[in-house]
Motif scaffolding. Sequence first.
Motif, PDB file in Angstrom:
ATOM      1  N   TYR A   1       0.839  -1.202   0.000  1.00 42.97           N
ATOM      2  CA  TYR A   1       0.000   0.000   0.000  1.00 42.97           C
ATOM      3  C   TYR A   1       0.876   1.255   0.000  1.00 42.97           C
ATOM      4  O   TYR A   1       0.827   2.078   0.914  1.00 42.97           O
ATOM      5  N   ASP A   2       1.707   1.358  -1.048  1.00 44.83           N
ATOM      6  CA  ASP A   2       2.640   2.479  -1.137  1.00 44.83           C
ATOM      7  C   ASP A   2       2.344   3.372  -2.336  1.00 44.83           C
ATOM      8  O   ASP A   2       3.228   4.067  -2.838  1.00 44.83           O
ATOM      9  N   GLY A   3       1.101   3.358  -2.806  1.00 47.03           N
ATOM     10  CA  GLY A   3       0.726   4.239  -3.911  1.00 47.03           C
ATOM     11  C   GLY A   3       0.652   5.687  -3.468  1.00 47.03           C
ATOM     12  O   GLY A   3       0.552   5.987  -2.265  1.00 47.03           O
ATOM     13  N   PRO A   4       0.688   6.642  -4.400  1.00 47.59           N
ATOM     14  CA  PRO A   4       0.729   8.066  -4.040  1.00 47.59           C
ATOM     15  C   PRO A   4      -0.478   8.536  -3.258  1.00 47.59           C
ATOM     16  O   PRO A   4      -0.386   9.506  -2.506  1.00 47.59           O
ATOM     17  N   ALA A   5      -1.626   7.872  -3.413  1.00 50.46           N
ATOM     18  CA  ALA A   5      -2.832   8.285  -2.703  1.00 50.46           C
ATOM     19  C   ALA A   5      -3.061   7.482  -1.431  1.00 50.46           C
ATOM     20  O   ALA A   5      -4.111   7.590  -0.807  1.00 50.46           O
ATOM     21  N   MET A   6      -2.086   6.671  -1.013  1.00 52.12           N
ATOM     22  CA  MET A   6      -2.267   5.757   0.114  1.00 52.12           C
ATOM     23  C   MET A   6      -1.438   6.182   1.325  1.00 52.12           C
ATOM     24  O   MET A   6      -0.359   6.744   1.195  1.00 52.12           O
ATOM     25  N   LEU A   7      -1.963   5.857   2.502  1.00 53.14           N
ATOM     26  CA  LEU A   7      -1.248   6.093   3.754  1.00 53.14           C
ATOM     27  C   LEU A   7      -1.088   4.823   4.582  1.00 53.14           C
ATOM     28  O   LEU A   7      -0.426   4.843   5.622  1.00 53.14           O
ATOM     29  N   ARG A   8      -1.692   3.737   4.142  1.00 54.07           N
ATOM     30  CA  ARG A   8      -1.673   2.520   4.947  1.00 54.07           C
ATOM     31  C   ARG A   8      -0.253   1.997   5.159  1.00 54.07           C
ATOM     32  O   ARG A   8       0.108   1.590   6.267  1.00 54.07           O
ATOM     33  N   GLY A   9       0.564   2.010   4.110  1.00 54.04           N
ATOM     34  CA  GLY A   9       1.946   1.577   4.267  1.00 54.04           C
ATOM     35  C   GLY A   9       2.741   2.545   5.131  1.00 54.04           C
ATOM     36  O   GLY A   9       3.509   2.128   6.003  1.00 54.04           O
ATOM     37  N   LEU A  10       2.544   3.850   4.924  1.00 58.39           N
ATOM     38  CA  LEU A  10       3.276   4.852   5.690  1.00 58.39           C
ATOM     39  C   LEU A  10       2.962   4.758   7.178  1.00 58.39           C
ATOM     40  O   LEU A  10       3.837   4.961   8.019  1.00 58.39           O
ATOM     41  N   ALA A  11       1.716   4.429   7.523  1.00 55.05           N
ATOM     42  CA  ALA A  11       1.311   4.352   8.924  1.00 55.05           C
ATOM     43  C   ALA A  11       2.059   3.252   9.668  1.00 55.05           C
ATOM     44  O   ALA A  11       2.192   3.304  10.891  1.00 55.05           O
ATOM     45  N   ARG A  12       2.542   2.232   8.960  1.00 51.38           N
ATOM     46  CA  ARG A  12       3.290   1.145   9.586  1.00 51.38           C
ATOM     47  C   ARG A  12       4.798   1.319   9.445  1.00 51.38           C
ATOM     48  O   ARG A  12       5.568   0.552  10.022  1.00 51.38           O
ATOM     49  N   ALA A  13       5.220   2.329   8.690  1.00 50.85           N
ATOM     50  CA  ALA A  13       6.640   2.499   8.388  1.00 50.85           C
ATOM     51  C   ALA A  13       7.344   3.259   9.499  1.00 50.85           C
ATOM     52  O   ALA A  13       6.736   4.039  10.240  1.00 50.85           O
ATOM     53  N   ASP A  14       8.658   3.034   9.617  1.00 53.06           N
ATOM     54  CA  ASP A  14       9.482   3.874  10.483  1.00 53.06           C
ATOM     55  C   ASP A  14      10.552   4.628   9.692  1.00 53.06           C
ATOM     56  O   ASP A  14      11.257   5.459  10.247  1.00 53.06           O
ATOM     57  N   HIS A  15      10.673   4.329   8.398  1.00 52.78           N
ATOM     58  CA  HIS A  15      11.612   5.034   7.525  1.00 52.78           C
ATOM     59  C   HIS A  15      11.015   5.121   6.127  1.00 52.78           C
ATOM     60  O   HIS A  15      10.113   4.345   5.769  1.00 52.78           O
ATOM     61  N   LEU A  16      11.545   6.041   5.340  1.00 50.39           N
ATOM     62  CA  LEU A  16      11.341   6.050   3.894  1.00 50.39           C
ATOM     63  C   LEU A  16      12.669   5.672   3.249  1.00 50.39           C
ATOM     64  O   LEU A  16      13.709   6.267   3.565  1.00 50.39           O
ATOM     65  N   ALA A  17      12.642   4.680   2.376  1.00 54.00           N
ATOM     66  CA  ALA A  17      13.844   4.317   1.627  1.00 54.00           C
ATOM     67  C   ALA A  17      13.926   5.176   0.372  1.00 54.00           C
ATOM     68  O   ALA A  17      12.917   5.376  -0.324  1.00 54.00           O
ATOM     69  N   VAL A  18      15.108   5.703   0.102  1.00 51.68           N
ATOM     70  CA  VAL A  18      15.345   6.526  -1.086  1.00 51.68           C
ATOM     71  C   VAL A  18      16.005   5.632  -2.131  1.00 51.68           C
ATOM     72  O   VAL A  18      17.182   5.299  -2.020  1.00 51.68           O
ATOM     73  N   LEU A  19      15.224   5.247  -3.139  1.00 53.32           N
ATOM     74  CA  LEU A  19      15.706   4.277  -4.117  1.00 53.32           C
ATOM     75  C   LEU A  19      16.158   4.976  -5.398  1.00 53.32           C
ATOM     76  O   LEU A  19      15.427   5.816  -5.951  1.00 53.32           O
ATOM     77  N   PRO A  20      17.321   4.638  -5.895  1.00 52.07           N
ATOM     78  CA  PRO A  20      17.763   5.198  -7.178  1.00 52.07           C
ATOM     79  C   PRO A  20      16.941   4.593  -8.311  1.00 52.07           C
ATOM     80  O   PRO A  20      16.226   3.595  -8.115  1.00 52.07           O
ATOM     81  N   PRO A  21      17.003   5.173  -9.512  1.00 53.62           N
ATOM     82  CA  PRO A  21      16.298   4.572 -10.644  1.00 53.62           C
ATOM     83  C   PRO A  21      16.652   3.092 -10.776  1.00 53.62           C
ATOM     84  O   PRO A  21      17.810   2.701 -10.705  1.00 53.62           O
ATOM     85  N   GLY A  22      15.629   2.272 -10.946  1.00 54.05           N
ATOM     86  CA  GLY A  22      15.833   0.838 -11.050  1.00 54.05           C
ATOM     87  C   GLY A  22      15.695   0.103  -9.732  1.00 54.05           C
ATOM     88  O   GLY A  22      15.574  -1.119  -9.712  1.00 54.05           O
ATOM     89  N   GLY A  23      15.734   0.818  -8.595  1.00 50.90           N
ATOM     90  CA  GLY A  23      15.541   0.180  -7.304  1.00 50.90           C
ATOM     91  C   GLY A  23      16.824  -0.388  -6.725  1.00 50.90           C
ATOM     92  O   GLY A  23      17.931  -0.020  -7.122  1.00 50.90           O
ATOM     93  N   ALA A  24      16.674  -1.306  -5.766  1.00 50.97           N
ATOM     94  CA  ALA A  24      17.820  -1.907  -5.073  1.00 50.97           C
ATOM     95  C   ALA A  24      17.580  -3.403  -4.928  1.00 50.97           C
ATOM     96  O   ALA A  24      16.446  -3.848  -4.721  1.00 50.97           O
ATOM     97  N   THR A  25      18.634  -4.153  -5.028  1.00 49.32           N
ATOM     98  CA  THR A  25      18.539  -5.600  -4.858  1.00 49.32           C
ATOM     99  C   THR A  25      18.694  -5.961  -3.384  1.00 49.32           C
ATOM    100  O   THR A  25      19.179  -5.169  -2.572  1.00 49.32           O
TER     101      THR A  25
END
Length: 414
Positions: free
Chosen positions: A377-401
């Motif tokens: 639940y990490d879509g731009p209009a969603m808060l459900r994932g954020l409510a359970r999170a303790d950090h935001l990961a900053v991912l470069p283009p392509g993401g992280a393995t």
Amino acid sequence: MTPHHTTAPARRSAPRADRPAVTWEQARATARDAVQPLPAAALAPAQALGHALAAPVAARTDLPPFDTSAMDGWAVAGPGPWRLEDRTLLAGTRPAPLRPGAAAPIATGARLPAGATAVLRREHGATDPATGTLHVRSAAPEAAPGTDIRVQGHECRTGDPLLPAGATVTPAVLGLAAAAGHDRLTVHRRPTVELLVLGDELLTSGLPGDGRVRDALGPLLPPWLHALGAEVTGHHRVPDAAPPLTEAVRRSPADVVVTTGSTAAGPVDFLHRALRANGAELLVDSVAVRPGHPMLLAALPGTGPRPARHLVGLPGNPLAAVAGLVTLAAPLLGRLGGRTPDGPHRARAAAALPGHPADTRLVPVRRAENGVTPLPYDGPAMLRGLARADHLAVLPPGGATEGEYVTVLPLPTG
């Protein structure tokens, strides 16, 4: 209506062809470099709480300022057994010297008398009322010289640096400053923020219906802004129309105006028009980050005695607005408040973290011993994932393995 703060799928606005998107790193650097720290003032400790130090704090005294007892027990002079003196050494007094071979009861924190060589803990000693002597209990350690004494200057000496400029004044900082002899602290003023929540479709109570949705950002943003060092001096609803928005921006006395929604090019996105009417200069107008790419930062000119101000335009969708908050508002408010930047923090990806093909992506995650894990639940209009999170990961283009280290931004917890 624009899709401000809704948890339903958002209607996409047409992109602005004349809006070059800067990178996430460039946006944060621009926000931080756009301002200088606000003026400093010397405040009483209680008033300085939450501000950033404008000058380093040095010790005005030794800590401890004199030798003190670390335990309840007896101050003793030399090896035992000892003759008990008919007095008790309490904190807040300057005791007479202790004679060689003597002992006197002492409380924790009391000043040691001259001549004392150690403190014998209460549980390690025994007295003989018949002879008026003190001795060490069998199997207890001897009171070797220096035992259970807090030596003068052990923590710091007069003039030692204690805290650097830019450090946030926490309750622990207040305690240290008081112990070190400070009655006032020189701190930067906290930046003031006025929050303008846009959207005719927003409800502040009850259930959504008939095309109207609950305002999620009104409750979310003020405490988050406070955690970033701001004083939220106003929180207002503004209709979806250019004139009231233009006037609200013009009237605001705050150092920073924060708006929600109206940052794109939809039919009721009037923020750019309001900025032009106020003579603003756009410093950031779209960022290559998902969610939140239509965020913006503008400089508002000063008028008369009123100094120049800044406006942070957050997208209307909740997670996109949070992305704008950490990208633009956080570095701007941190610099205004004179705070030393925190981080960057790095953490291992405990699982693969999918990214955007071309842009930076901000993803709610939880951190554990094995690293950070993405939340659903990490879509731009969603808060459900954020409510359970303790950090935001900053991912470069392509993401992280899995196993790769990524930058993480801690989220406020209160």
